[in-house]
Design a protein around this motif. Structure first.
Motif, PDB file in Angstrom:
ATOM      1  N   CYS A   1       1.027  -1.386   0.421  1.00 56.27           N
ATOM      2  CA  CYS A   1       0.084  -0.220  -0.144  1.00 56.27           C
ATOM      3  C   CYS A   1       0.904   1.048  -0.400  1.00 56.27           C
ATOM      4  O   CYS A   1       2.165   1.400   0.618  1.00 56.27           O
ATOM      5  CB  CYS A   1      -1.243  -0.143   1.156  1.00 56.27           C
TER       6      CYS A   1
ATOM      7  N   ARG B   1       0.148   7.402  -2.066  1.00 59.09           N
ATOM      8  CA  ARG B   1      -0.976   7.955  -2.963  1.00 59.09           C
ATOM      9  C   ARG B   1      -2.535   7.137  -3.182  1.00 59.09           C
ATOM     10  O   ARG B   1      -3.574   7.239  -3.537  1.00 59.09           O
ATOM     11  CB  ARG B   1      -0.612   7.741  -4.458  1.00 59.09           C
ATOM     12  N   TYR B   2      -2.865   5.694  -2.572  1.00 55.74           N
ATOM     13  CA  TYR B   2      -3.707   5.047  -2.482  1.00 55.74           C
ATOM     14  C   TYR B   2      -4.801   5.718  -1.470  1.00 55.74           C
ATOM     15  O   TYR B   2      -5.581   5.589  -1.880  1.00 55.74           O
ATOM     16  CB  TYR B   2      -3.621   3.968  -2.913  1.00 55.74           C
ATOM     17  N   TYR B   3      -3.895   5.812  -0.328  1.00 55.73           N
ATOM     18  CA  TYR B   3      -4.894   6.575   0.538  1.00 55.73           C
ATOM     19  C   TYR B   3      -5.162   7.593   0.239  1.00 55.73           C
ATOM     20  O   TYR B   3      -6.283   8.139   0.366  1.00 55.73           O
ATOM     21  CB  TYR B   3      -3.999   7.090   1.672  1.00 55.73           C
ATOM     22  N   GLU B   4      -4.117   8.610  -0.964  1.00 58.96           N
ATOM     23  CA  GLU B   4      -4.614  11.035  -0.727  1.00 58.96           C
ATOM     24  C   GLU B   4      -5.740  10.099  -1.531  1.00 58.96           C
ATOM     25  O   GLU B   4      -6.907  10.910  -1.977  1.00 58.96           O
ATOM     26  CB  GLU B   4      -3.402  10.518  -1.374  1.00 58.96           C
ATOM     27  N   SER B   5      -5.773   9.155  -2.713  1.00 61.42           N
ATOM     28  CA  SER B   5      -7.224   9.050  -3.819  1.00 61.42           C
ATOM     29  C   SER B   5      -8.220   8.706  -3.321  1.00 61.42           C
ATOM     30  O   SER B   5      -9.186   9.501  -3.579  1.00 61.42           O
ATOM     31  CB  SER B   5      -6.479   8.499  -4.785  1.00 61.42           C
ATOM     32  N   GLN B   6      -8.317   8.252  -1.074  1.00 64.78           N
ATOM     33  CA  GLN B   6      -9.377   8.366  -1.181  1.00 64.78           C
ATOM     34  C   GLN B   6     -10.082   9.003  -0.384  1.00 64.78           C
ATOM     35  O   GLN B   6     -10.891   9.199   1.053  1.00 64.78           O
ATOM     36  CB  GLN B   6      -9.208   6.445  -0.266  1.00 64.78           C
ATOM     37  N   GLY B   7      -8.790  10.014  -0.163  1.00 67.10           N
ATOM     38  CA  GLY B   7      -9.636  11.349   0.442  1.00 67.10           C
ATOM     39  C   GLY B   7      -8.397  11.379   1.509  1.00 67.10           C
ATOM     40  O   GLY B   7      -8.714  11.784   3.359  1.00 67.10           O
TER      41      GLY B   7
ATOM     42  N   PHE C   1      -5.156  12.283   3.672  1.00 71.98           N
ATOM     43  CA  PHE C   1      -3.747  12.352   3.282  1.00 71.98           C
ATOM     44  C   PHE C   1      -2.897  12.179   4.060  1.00 71.98           C
ATOM     45  O   PHE C   1      -3.406  12.132   5.923  1.00 71.98           O
ATOM     46  CB  PHE C   1      -4.186  13.963   4.038  1.00 71.98           C
TER      47      PHE C   1
END
Length: 770
Positions: A268, A271-277, A279
């Protein structure tokens, strides 16, 4: 007239509460243990702890010894007294002759499910045994397992309950969610990655230690691994390696208690977590980069990793799917380093999707010395919450492993696929023309004994068991109430109230036990798979070979006079030889027999068989050749010709469901009557045109419409052409009808085939009846 709006009643919130039996070990108040037949379990009990011991299968004694902190007898802590018959633990642990006896918790004639509860009044070490020893293959009173529930007075946090070490530990550490750690492993040493609480992902990367010392970055490569192993995920056995970018093996999978992991995507990333909102969320890739800084490895935004326990898959529409992991509490993967490595393991922090079951927990890492020895194994479980059982070796494995290294895990047992000096075709020809021998110890065996044994089996099996004579064998199906098949197998009648069921499904024993309990029957179902191993000796010369080494007493049929689907009891060579049973049964369509023995006698039987058989052309037979033999003979296989949605008529064994002549009721009767009278599909044979083979699962077409599916397929050396078994719509089951087997998308490429009977070799069974 104006209508007033109807008042809407408030809805009660809907709650997700799926049944999750596999996670029982997360219960902080109770822990379950299994005592294997003839084994001893050691437990530490504290004051106020409760212990419940259950006789799972019945007629199994339980023996308990308690010791205080100084090693002195302490049965009084559990309000127990020693029993002069309680000598099993002392003998197994080699205690002095004058050491006090253990307690027997009950008599030897308890019903299945009988239990006893105890309360501990002071801290003690408890040794709990399921006494039992070697039982002759002719006898049925076998040792069986005990189930133990431990309820501690001071429950421990299940997330910190570590699995028992596999051997002496070199190093170990726990990774909490959102952390990673680098560590060095020498060539030959072992790495155990354990999921402490279950359903927790752990990313893993590895680098050549030597290359890093030289300023080079040579790492484990998922693409190379998939390509060279031809597997999505390597498992214990022949294809068990992880490779680096230079195609050199880095790691070997030795044991895996899960068997289902990932598709080797990235660990993981931020960028994956950022794309889900989300940060600034912790992520495994950044954690791996930080752990590798001391080794001079440049950071990356995303690391290709082995995602242990992560459940990803690619669906029919090429979409990458994520779901909760398959791992249970205490599950692990054991790896062996094939070169000096720098490794990094993580405990994934993902709490926004099912990757960690929505609840990230700990990962525990242990390393073991190269001097240790661990057998290659996976695990099987009879039920979702059952204790794991590692892949087993039959009593014939030591001899077989000298003839081949090609083994596969067949339903929890290592069985050879083919042999070094023969190969699939020669093994096949030996069975058709001379004589061949195969290890079939993986078959499940259950003793069914008691005054209600016949009534239970007549109710659970499709055959009319009341007509079965002592010494006779019958092939039957075991069905669910809706008519779908649970298993198929053979039933031997050893006495008026004594039977032995032999099939392929472990759950069959539980199913029979459940029906007996529901009906209130006086009958015992005892597992015997570990105590009865068997060889199939098949081929035209099988009788000639076996009559030289099977001695039978005057009250038993001789080997020469043994009829088809009958068995006899005898011994190896003479009156003083080891006890054996021989049945005239097989799975090849040839004249053949099966020899049943205790695993302790396997080596002796194997040696004598080869001494007499080698001059006759005796050849070992692997699973690959057996598959060709059984398809030619039209013999069905679980997971191919039938499953729990397939009835015996659709599977091609309607002959074992005598609905007209069997008077007694049995499970599935009403459903089978309907399925027989209104069939939708039928098993047929297909003769393929050309030399391109079909495969299990290939669709079968009439024009553009799919009308069937290939269940099994092979190339027949006898016929010199490709053949297949096919489950097809009854409207297209006419012999001689031309159909097409779909390849690619089913439309771009077709293989022509003609419908025929589903028995390609000796349809009149003249060979097996000879």
């Amino acid at each position: 007239m104006t209508r007033m709006p109807t008042e809407i009643a408030p809805m009660t919130p809907r709650v997700s509460s799926p049944a999750e039996p596999a996670l029982y070990a997360r219960n902080p108040t109770r822990q379950r243990y299994r005592v294997a037949p003839g084994a001893i379990l050691t437990l530490q009990l504290g004051a106020g702890d409760q212990l419940q011991v259950i006789d799972t299968e019945g007629c199994q004694p339980a023996e308990l010894m308690a010791l205080d902190s100084d090693g002195n007898p302490a049965l009084a802590a559990l309000a127990l007294e020693s029993d002069p018959q309680g000598t099993f633990i002392a003998q197994q642990r080699h205690y002095p002759v004058d050491f006090p006896d253990a307690a027997r918790l009950w008599s030897d004639s308890t019903p299945a499910g009988h239990s006893r509860s105890l309360i501990c009044h002071q801290p003690v070490t408890v040794l709990l045994a399921a006494p039992g020893g070697k039982t002759s293959v002719h006898q049925q009173q076998r040792a069986s397992e005990l189930c133990v529930w431990h309820t501690p007075a001071q429950p421990a946090d299940p997330s910190t309950r570590l699995p028992v070490p596999l051997a002496e530990v070199i190093d170990e550490f726990t990774l909490h969610p959102g952390t990673a750690r680098a560590y060095v492993v020498k060539a030959g040493d072992y790495i155990q990655v354990a999921d402490v609480a279950g359903r927790q992902c752990s990313d893993f990367v590895a680098f050549s230690h030597q290359a890093l010392a030289q300023g080079q970055c040579v790492e484990l490569d998922p693409t190379v691994t998939r390509t060279l192993s031809s597997l999505a995920y390597p498992g214990p056995g022949l294809f068990s390696k992880f490779y680096d970018q230079q195609m050199q093996p880095m790691l070997e999978v030795v044991q895996d208690t899960v068997g289902r992991h990932d598709t080797f995507a990235l660990a993981c990333t931020a960028r994956y977590y950022e794309s889900q909102g989300y940060f600034g969320h912790d992520n495994c890739s950044d954690n791996i980069s930080r752990a590798l800084q001391p080794y001079g490895v440049a950071a990356r935004p995303g690391w290709p990793a082995i995602n242990f326990f992560f459940n990803t898959s690619i669906d029919a529409h090429q979409q990458l799917q994520v779901d909760e992991p398959w791992s249970r509490p205490g599950d692990y993967v054991l790896l062996r380093a094939l070169q000096d490595l720098v490794c990094v393991s993580t405990a994934c922090p993902d709490d926004i999707d099912p990757a960690n079951g929505w609840q990230p927990t700990d990962i525990h890492i242990r390393t073991y010395s190269a001097k240790e020895h661990f057998s290659h194994a996976m695990t099987t479980r009879i039920t979702a919450d059952a204790e794991p059982v590692l892949t087993r070796q039959s009593g014939f494995y030591p001899m077989l492993s000298q003839m081949t290294q090609q083994f596969t895990d067949y339903r929890g047992w290592w069985l050879p696929t083919q042999f070094n000096q023969a190969g699939r075709t020669q093994e096949y020809l030996a069975c058709r023309e001379k004589v061949a021998v195969m290890d079939l110890s993986a078959l499940r065996k259950f003793e069914v004994i008691g005054p209600d044994a016949e009534a239970l089996l007549d109710y659970c099996l499709t055959r009319d068991i009341r007509k079965l004579a002592i010494g006779q064998v019958v092939y039957s199906a075991l069905c669910y109430p809706h008519g779908g098949m649970l298993d198929d197998g053979t039933l031997l009648r050893l006495g008026q109230d004594n039977f032995r069921w032999i099939g392929g499904e472990d759950y069959a024993g539980i199913w029979l036990r459940e029906q007996a309990e529901r009906l209130g029957m006086k009958v015992w179902i005892k597992s015997a798979s570990d105590q009865i191993h068997n060889l199939a000796v098949q081929g035209p010369l099988s009788r000639e070979l076996l009559k030289q080494l099977i001695w039978t007493p005057a009250n038993q049929p001789s080997l020469e006079s043994l009829s088809w689907f009958r068995f006899t009891q005898g011994r190896l060579d003479d009156y003083n030889g080891c006890p054996l049973m021989v049945s005239r049964t097989g799975y090849t369509g040839e004249l053949g027999y099966e020899i049943w023995c205790h695993p302790d006698d396997a080596a002796q039987l194997w040696q004598r068989l080869w001494e007499l058989g080698e001059p006759m052309g005796l050849t070992p037979l692997g699973l690959d050749a057996l598959d060709t033999l059984r398809i030619e003979a039209g013999l069905i296989f679980a997971g191919y010709e039938f499953c729990d949605q397939t009835d015996p008529f659709t599977a091609g064994i309607g002959f074992c469901v005598p609905l007209k002549s069997k008077q007694g009721d049995f499970i599935g009767r009403e459903a089978l009557l309907e399925r027989r009278d209104h069939p939708q599909q039928k098993l047929v044979g297909l003769l393929l045109q050309g030399n391109e083979p079909a495969h299990h699962g290939d669709p079968v077409y009439q024009g553009r419409a799919q009308v069937g599916v290939i269940t099994s397929a092979t190339h027949s050396p006898l016929l010199g052409r490709c053949i297949a078994l096919c489950r097809i719509d009854v409207r297209y089951a006419t012999p001689g009808l031309s159909l097409e087997i779909g390849k690619l998308d089913g439309q771009q490429k077709r293989i022509l085939a003609d419908v025929c009977a589903p028995i390609f070799y000796d349809p009149e069974k003249t060979r097996v009846r000879a």
